[in-house]
Design a protein around this motif. Structure first.
Motif, PDB file in Angstrom:
ATOM      1  N   SER A 172      56.041  -8.073 -27.569  1.00 17.97           N
ATOM      2  CA  SER A 172      56.178  -7.844 -26.124  1.00 17.97           C
ATOM      3  C   SER A 172      55.117  -6.841 -25.714  1.00 17.97           C
ATOM      4  O   SER A 172      55.301  -5.627 -25.840  1.00 17.97           O
ATOM      5  CB  SER A 172      57.569  -7.309 -25.785  1.00 17.97           C
ATOM      6  OG  SER A 172      57.828  -6.121 -26.493  1.00 17.97           O
TER       7      SER A 172
ATOM      8  N   GLU B 193      59.894  -3.762 -22.265  1.00 15.24           N
ATOM      9  CA  GLU B 193      60.654  -4.996 -22.089  1.00 15.24           C
ATOM     10  C   GLU B 193      62.152  -4.738 -22.203  1.00 15.24           C
ATOM     11  O   GLU B 193      62.935  -5.175 -21.349  1.00 15.24           O
ATOM     12  CB  GLU B 193      60.215  -6.032 -23.121  1.00 15.24           C
ATOM     13  CG  GLU B 193      60.951  -7.358 -22.982  1.00 15.24           C
ATOM     14  CD  GLU B 193      60.536  -8.352 -24.050  1.00 15.24           C
ATOM     15  OE1 GLU B 193      60.948  -9.516 -23.973  1.00 15.24           O
ATOM     16  OE2 GLU B 193      59.789  -7.948 -24.963  1.00 15.24           O
ATOM     17  N   ARG B 194      62.583  -4.010 -23.219  1.00 15.56           N
ATOM     18  CA  ARG B 194      64.012  -3.776 -23.448  1.00 15.56           C
ATOM     19  C   ARG B 194      64.513  -2.511 -22.776  1.00 15.56           C
ATOM     20  O   ARG B 194      65.711  -2.272 -22.751  1.00 15.56           O
ATOM     21  CB  ARG B 194      64.272  -3.697 -24.954  1.00 15.56           C
ATOM     22  CG  ARG B 194      63.866  -4.936 -25.725  1.00 15.56           C
ATOM     23  CD  ARG B 194      64.303  -4.829 -27.168  1.00 15.56           C
ATOM     24  NE  ARG B 194      65.752  -4.741 -27.273  1.00 15.56           N
ATOM     25  CZ  ARG B 194      66.410  -4.489 -28.398  1.00 15.56           C
ATOM     26  NH1 ARG B 194      65.723  -4.279 -29.516  1.00 15.56           N
ATOM     27  NH2 ARG B 194      67.716  -4.420 -28.414  1.00 15.56           N
TER      28      ARG B 194
ATOM     29  N   GLN C  33      63.781 -13.109 -13.609  1.00 13.74           N
ATOM     30  CA  GLN C  33      63.407 -12.289 -14.760  1.00 13.74           C
ATOM     31  C   GLN C  33      63.862 -10.843 -14.580  1.00 13.74           C
ATOM     32  O   GLN C  33      64.345 -10.217 -15.529  1.00 13.74           O
ATOM     33  CB  GLN C  33      61.896 -12.340 -14.960  1.00 13.74           C
ATOM     34  CG  GLN C  33      61.359 -13.691 -15.392  1.00 13.74           C
ATOM     35  CD  GLN C  33      59.861 -13.704 -15.518  1.00 13.74           C
ATOM     36  OE1 GLN C  33      59.199 -12.691 -15.242  1.00 13.74           O
ATOM     37  NE2 GLN C  33      59.294 -14.847 -15.920  1.00 13.74           N
TER      38      GLN C  33
ATOM     39  N   LYS D 222      66.503  -9.079 -17.042  1.00 15.47           N
ATOM     40  CA  LYS D 222      66.284  -7.828 -17.768  1.00 15.47           C
ATOM     41  C   LYS D 222      67.408  -6.841 -17.509  1.00 15.47           C
ATOM     42  O   LYS D 222      67.894  -6.175 -18.427  1.00 15.47           O
ATOM     43  CB  LYS D 222      64.949  -7.218 -17.352  1.00 15.47           C
ATOM     44  CG  LYS D 222      63.727  -7.967 -17.864  1.00 15.47           C
ATOM     45  CD  LYS D 222      62.454  -7.259 -17.448  1.00 15.47           C
ATOM     46  CE  LYS D 222      61.230  -7.995 -17.971  1.00 15.47           C
ATOM     47  NZ  LYS D 222      59.961  -7.319 -17.586  1.00 15.47           N
TER      48      LYS D 222
END
Length: 681
Positions: A42, A71-72, A531, A535
């Motif tokens: 990522s 990303e996380r 998206q 998330k």
């Protein structure tokens, strides 16, 4: 004027295989750590920091390496000391730090506190303070060694940032820790705000740097600041060095009480720069850093790729004015090769070990700048009237520049590929050594062992606080989704001149093309909103799973504690019963002892009393006899030649002998009676 200095960039290859990395210990093994394997999958969005913001998604705190995952939206951490002791074992061991209140804004910088107990998560639209768990495991892990650790994360003044987001402009410009409990930041409205970690919802104090007037709408604004190592005056608590976009430097002195509230502050005018320059050294400033020496050395970087090295000199002769209490002496300047857009987002990082060394992080890579003349700067204080250049005539006075990491070729005509270095930290300890750790946007880790340089080769009082904390946190997500789904309807997609004739086929074709473009645009916006929601849902689900695991662990621990409590209660009851039985047995033994002692009659008690009196008399008589014998012996020694003659008559001698015999027989009878009584008793 400033002296430019050029250098030849040296490319250093940092790619190696696993066998070569293991030979270099933790420095080489960290490149192949599982954390960076996850980050390679990522990659970091290159547009997240922007041209004027430098990403720093990595920090090091006493051997713990913290890396932010965009990303996380969590932090990966690993212990470098454990990796140093056993690289093969700890190459795949890491922890995930999840948050109780995950920040919704994009984080572009991690800033640890001086006490290494808190980490500031800094973004353009907000700040959050992460509190690290103090409970450590066997090998120094957080949370007792769990794989996923839930940490408390508190947003800083959420109402203020929610109100500022409505304007659509960036709010946070620069953030620094004043001490281990207080955070200070510079906002885009040119205001200094300070927050305590114990009261993050409201600022401790707010200091506006400029007066808001319509005529000053296009003035040069404050773009950065840094803290001086020591206050400029002894009576002050904090001295802040502020930088304007035109290169002017100002000093803000603050005095605080025990509650961290300012009792006095004053912003001085621009510091004079010597030697004087009409064009102010053609400076379009970008960032500033202070090297901790005496006097301090200030490094100012510009957007054109120039770094000016200035000495901050206090002037004690002008104590009545703070603006005249210091001046900047420009010693030299460093001109980067390539220049231009590569250095618009350049950042400066002071070395953690040497106070005469700093790093430049920009689009071209990382450069290490060493200032050898800083070590002889105390000579300048002793000879102020001497020419400054004459104090540094040695060859070691030249500035040394070394290209450590190359992420972009230094070619004038080459286009800017983006900001590739997104994290840099300097490790300096006796166990780990002196190492520079960097991370690129592609998730690659770069480690370089540094050796000692070789010199010869707001809204102020009217804050809007109508939105609650939870509502502002939810409304921020709604604002982001609405911004993604926003469609501008101000400009028509078909326009023609008045009177122009357009055929039906062309109208139909234009309508089809416009419909297709609008559909594609709408689908793209829908996909981006999905998206964003995905998330957020993933973050909430991960947080929910972690909370469920914690609840399950707490319930198991509660059952175990309850069982232990019941077992301990049974043992306490058993011990109480045994104690009672022992007390009963002791009472019985005492009663039996009291029963075994005989009782004497009145006659026996009288005889016992007489026996005691007789013992006393016998003792007295023995003492008398002893004294008499001693006297007789002494008298015989004094008259040894005189004949012994008796002064008593014969009948008197008989009477004395008779009395002595009677008394002796009586004494013998008494002694015999005493012995018999002793035998009977």
């Amino acid at each position: 004027n400033a002296i430019p200095q050029s250098y030849q960039a040296a490319r250093i290859s940092y790619k190696m295989n696993l066998e070569e990395a293991q030979e270099k210990g933790w420095i080489g093994t960290l490149v192949f750590h599982d954390i960076f394997n996850f980050l390679r999958e990522s990659k970091v969005d290159q547009k997240m920091g922007g041209k004027e913001k430098r990403l720093n998604l990595m920090c090091e705190m006493r051997g713990d390496l913290l890396v932010w995952s965009t990303e996380r939206k969590l932090i990966y951490t690993t212990n470098l000391k454990c990796l140093h002791s056993n690289p093969d074992r700890y190459r795949g061991i890491y922890q995930e730090l999840v948050f109780t209140n995950t920040p919704l804004f994009d984080v572009h910088c991690l800033l640890p506190s001086p006490s290494d107990k808190h980490v500031a998560l800094i973004g353009n639209e907000g700040i959050s303070v992460l509190e690290l768990q103090r409970h450590r495991g066997q090998h120094g892990e957080f949370g007792g060694g769990q794989q996923t650790v839930n940490c408390k994360c508190s947003p800083v003044d959420p109402d203020y940032f929610a109100a500022r987001r409505q304007t659509g402009t960036d709010t946070v410009v620069r953030v620094e820790w004043i001490n281990e409990d207080e955070l200070i930041l510079l906002t885009s409205d040119e205001t200094i705000r300070a927050y305590s970690i114990f009261k993050l919802n409201y600022p401790n104090f707010v200091i506006p740097l400029v007066e808001r007037q319509p005529s000053l709408a296009l003035h040069d604004c404050f773009i950065s600041f840094t803290l001086l190592p020591a206050p400029l005056h002894e009576e002050d608590d904090t001295s802040i060095l502020l930088l304007k976009s035109n290169g002017d430097m100002h000093i803000l002195n603050i005095r605080q009480n025990k509650e961290f509230l300012p009792v006095w502050h004053k912003l001085g005018s621009a510091l004079p720069m010597l030697p004087e320059s009409e064009d102010n050294y053609e400076m379009s400033a970008h960032s500033v850093v202070v090297l901790s020496c005496s006097p301090p050395v200030v490094v100012i970087s510009t957007k054109e790729g120039t770094c000016f090295h200035c000495i901050l000199l206090p002037l004690n002769d002008h104590e009545d004015s703070i603006s005249a209490g210091a001046q900047l002496l420009v010693y030299d300047g460093l001109q980067q090769e390539g220049g231009g857009p590569l250095y618009q987002g350049a950042g400066l990082l002071a070395d953690a070990k040497f106070n005469y060394q700093y790093y430049i992080i920009d689009g071209a890579g990382i450069q290490c700048v060493t200032l050898p003349w800083v070590r002889n700067i105390d000579c300048f204080l002793q000879e102020l009237n001497t020419n400054l250049r004459s104090l540094f005539e040695d060859d070691t006075a030249n500035t040394v520049v070394q290209q450590l990491v190359v992420t972009h070729p230094l070619v004038q005509d080459s286009p800017m590929v983006g900001q590739l270095v997104c994290g840099t930290c300097c490790v300096a300890s006796r166990m780990l050594g002196h190492v520079l750790v960097a991370m690129t946007m592609g998730g690659e880790c770069i480690t370089l062992s540094l050796r000692p340089p070789s010199y010869h080769s707001e809204l102020q009082n009217g804050d809007m606080r109508t939105v609650s904390h939870s509502h502002s946190h939810t409304s921020m997500l709604e604002e982001q989704v609405k911004a993604e789904l926003f469609r501008s309807r101000g400009v028509p997609f078909i326009s023609s001149r008045d009177g122009a004739k357009v055929s039906l086929d062309n109208c139909y074709k234009m309508l089809c093309d416009s419909t297709k473009k609008l559909r594609d645009q709408h689908m793209t916006q829908q996909q981006q909103a999905k998206q964003l929601l995905a998330k957020r849902i993933t973050s909430l689900l991960r947080q929910r799973r972690k909370q469920e695991e914690d609840l399950l662990t707490f319930s198991q621990n509660s059952r175990t504690i309850t069982q232990h409590m019941s077992t301990i209660q049974d043992k306490v009851t058993d011990l109480q019963d045994r104690n009672q039985s022992l007390c009963d047995r002791l009472r019985a033994v005492l009663c039996s002892l009291e029963m075994s002692i005989p009782e004497l009659s009145e006659m026996e008690c009288g005889a016992q009393k007489e026996l005691g009196e007789m013992k006393l008399k016998l003792k007295h008589l023995q003492n008398v006899i002893t004294r008499c014998s001693v006297r007789l012996q002494n008298a015989g020694e004094q008259h040894p030649t005189l004949p012994t003659s008796s002064s008593l008559a014969s009948h008197q001698m008989k009477t004395v002998h008779q009395l002595l015999g009677d008394e002796g027989s009586r004494l013998s009878q008494l002694v015999n009676s005493v012995k018999e009584l002793d035998r009977h008793l």
